[in-house]
Design a protein around this motif. Structure first.
Motif, short mmCIF file in Angstrom:
data_model
loop_
_atom_site.label_atom_id
_atom_site.label_comp_id
_atom_site.label_asym_id
_atom_site.label_seq_id
_atom_site.Cartn_x
_atom_site.Cartn_y
_atom_site.Cartn_z
N LEU A 77 1.21 -1.01 0.06
CA LEU A 77 -0.43 -0.27 -0.51
C LEU A 77 1.12 1.62 0.38
O LEU A 77 2.28 1.26 0.31
N GLY A 78 0.36 2.30 -0.59
CA GLY A 78 0.97 3.70 -0.34
C GLY A 78 1.27 3.44 1.31
O GLY A 78 0.26 3.44 1.71
N ASP A 79 1.96 4.78 1.58
CA ASP A 79 1.92 5.26 2.82
C ASP A 79 2.00 6.59 2.71
O ASP A 79 2.67 7.41 1.47
N VAL A 80 1.82 7.86 3.63
CA VAL A 80 2.06 9.11 3.56
C VAL A 80 3.21 9.74 2.89
O VAL A 80 3.47 10.62 2.59
N LYS A 81 4.17 8.98 3.45
CA LYS A 81 5.67 9.76 3.26
C LYS A 81 6.28 9.72 1.23
O LYS A 81 6.40 10.49 1.23
N ASP A 82 5.03 8.72 0.86
CA ASP A 82 5.02 8.48 -0.96
C ASP A 82 4.35 9.76 -1.12
O ASP A 82 5.50 10.35 -2.19
N ILE A 83 3.68 10.30 -0.32
CA ILE A 83 2.96 11.92 -0.67
C ILE A 83 3.90 12.76 -0.48
O ILE A 83 4.25 13.83 -1.29
N ALA A 84 4.60 12.93 1.14
CA ALA A 84 5.53 13.70 0.78
C ALA A 84 6.43 13.99 0.16
O ALA A 84 6.96 15.11 -0.27
N ASN A 85 7.02 12.91 -0.10
CA ASN A 85 8.40 13.46 -1.20
C ASN A 85 8.22 13.70 -2.29
O ASN A 85 8.79 14.51 -2.86
#
Ligand code: HXC
Length: 261
Positions: free
Chosen positions: A222-230
Motif C-alpha cells: 500500500l502507499g504510505d504518507v511518506k510517498d505523497i510527502a516526497n
C-alpha cells in the motif's frame, strides 16, 4: 529494504533523498494539514526548511498537530482554524500567516470531505457538501492566497478528491496557464490507496486485511504518507520548475491494473 519495512517506516526517516535546506525561509499554507496525508506533506516541506500554517476546522487537533510538527522539524508550525467553505475564515487564516511570516510560497489545498454511499443514499445536501468542501474549498483557498503566492512566485498543489476531482483538476490546469507568467506553478497530486489514513478508513475495502491488500498492488504494498510527502517536496522544489498543470498519480501503478488485466 523490503516493501513491508518501507510501509511501517516513519515519514521522517525517508526524506534524506532530497537536499536539506532547499525550503529555508519559505512558508507553506496547507488546508487539511492537521492530520493524515496533508500532515505528512507539511512535515516533509518543513523538514526541508519551511515554516508552515496548517488550516482546519478542529482547533484542538490542529494545535496538537502544529506542536508535534514544530517539535519534529525544528521549524515553526502555526494552527489556523478555518472551514474551507467559509471564505472569510480562510482570509483570516491567510492574514494570520502574513502577520506571522510575511509571505506564502507554497499552498496545498488538501482539505477534503468524502464518504462512501450509493447514489440512492446520497441526498442533495450530501452531494453539495462534498462539492463545497472539495471544489469550492479549493477555489476559496486559491482566491485567498494567490496575491501572496504571486509575489513569492511559488507553487500550488491540490490533493485529488472524490466527486470534485474533475473540477479540481481543471481549476489547477487553468491556474497553471493563467499564473505561469507570474511565476506560479500549479499541480495536482492524485494519491492511490494510502495506508493508515482517514481516507482509507472511510473509503478502503472493509473486512480486508492490510497484508492481503498488498498482494493486489503492482508494487506489492500500500502507499504510505511518506510517498505523497516526497512527491510534494519534489514538486515544490526547483527540480520541478518546468512541471505545471499536471496531475501526478502516485498510486504504485494501481490505476493501470484495470487496463492490463
Ligand atoms: C450518506 C451522508 C454521509 C454518509 C454525511 N452525509 N455522511 N450521506 N452517507 N456516510 C450527508 C448528511 O446526511 C448531510 O445531508 C450531508 O451529508 C452533510 O453532512 P454533515 O454531517 O452535516 O456535514 P459536515 O458536518 O459538514 O461534514 C462534512 C462531511 C464529513 C464531508 C459529510 O464526512 C466530513 O467532515 N469529512 C471530512 C473528513 C474527510 O472526509 N476525510 C476523508 C477525505 S479522504 P442531509 O441531506 O442529511 O442534510 C479523501 C481521499 C481518500 O477524500 C482517497 C482514498 C483512496
Amino acid at each position: 529494504m523490503s516493501s513491508k519495512t518501507a510501509y511501517v517506516q516513519p515519514v521522517a526517516d525517508s526524506l534524506s533523498v532530497f537536499k536539506e535546506g532547499i525550503f529555508n525561509g519559505k512558508v507553506l499554507f496547507c488546508t487539511g494539514g492537521g492530520s493524515g496525508i496533508c500532515k505528512a506533506m507539511t512535515e516533509a516541506v518543513m523538514r526541508h526548511g519551511a515554516n508552515s500554517v496548517i488550516v482546519g476546522r478542529n482547533l484542538e487537533r490542529l494545535t496538537a498537530a502544529a506542536q508535534e510538527l514544530s517539535k519534529a522539524t525544528g521549524k515553526i508550525c502555526l494552527p489556523a482554524q478555518a472551514d474551507v467553505r467559509k471564505p472569510d475564515q480562510l482570509k483570516s487564516a491567510v492574514a494570520k500567516t502574513i502577520e506571522q511570516f510575511g509571505r506564502i510560497d507554497f499552498v496545498i489545498c488538501g482539505a477534503a470531505g468524502n464518504f462512501l454511499t450509493p447514489i440512492s443514499g446520497l441526498s442533495e445536501n450530501g452531494f453539495r457538501t462534498v462539492i463545497e468542501i472539495d471544489a469550492l474549498g479549493t477555489y476559496h483557498t486559491i482566491k485567498a492566497t494567490i496575491p501572496y503566492v504571486r509575489e513569492s512566485k511559488g507553487s500550488y498543489i491540490h490533493v485529488h478528491v472524490s466527486a470534485a476531482k474533475a473540477a479540481v483538476d481543471a481549476t489547477s490546469a487553468v491556474l497553471a496557464v493563467e499564473e505561469g507568467p507570474h511565476g506560479v506553478r500549479s499541480n495536482v497530486i492524485a494519491p492511490g490507496p494510502i495506508g493508515g489514513t482517514e481516507g482509507m478508513d472511510r473509503l478502503g475495502p472493509k473486512g480486508t486485511s492490510v497484508s492481503s491488500m498488498f498482494l493486489g498492488m503492482p508494487v506489492g504494498r500500500l502507499g504510505d504518507v511518506k510517498d505523497i510527502a516526497n512527491t510534494t517536496v519534489f514538486l515544490f522544489s526547483d527540480a520541478a520548475s518546468f512541471i505545471t498543470g499536471q496531475v501526478l498519480v502516485v498510486d504504485g501503478g494501481n490505476e493501470h491494473l484495470r487496463t492490463t488485466q
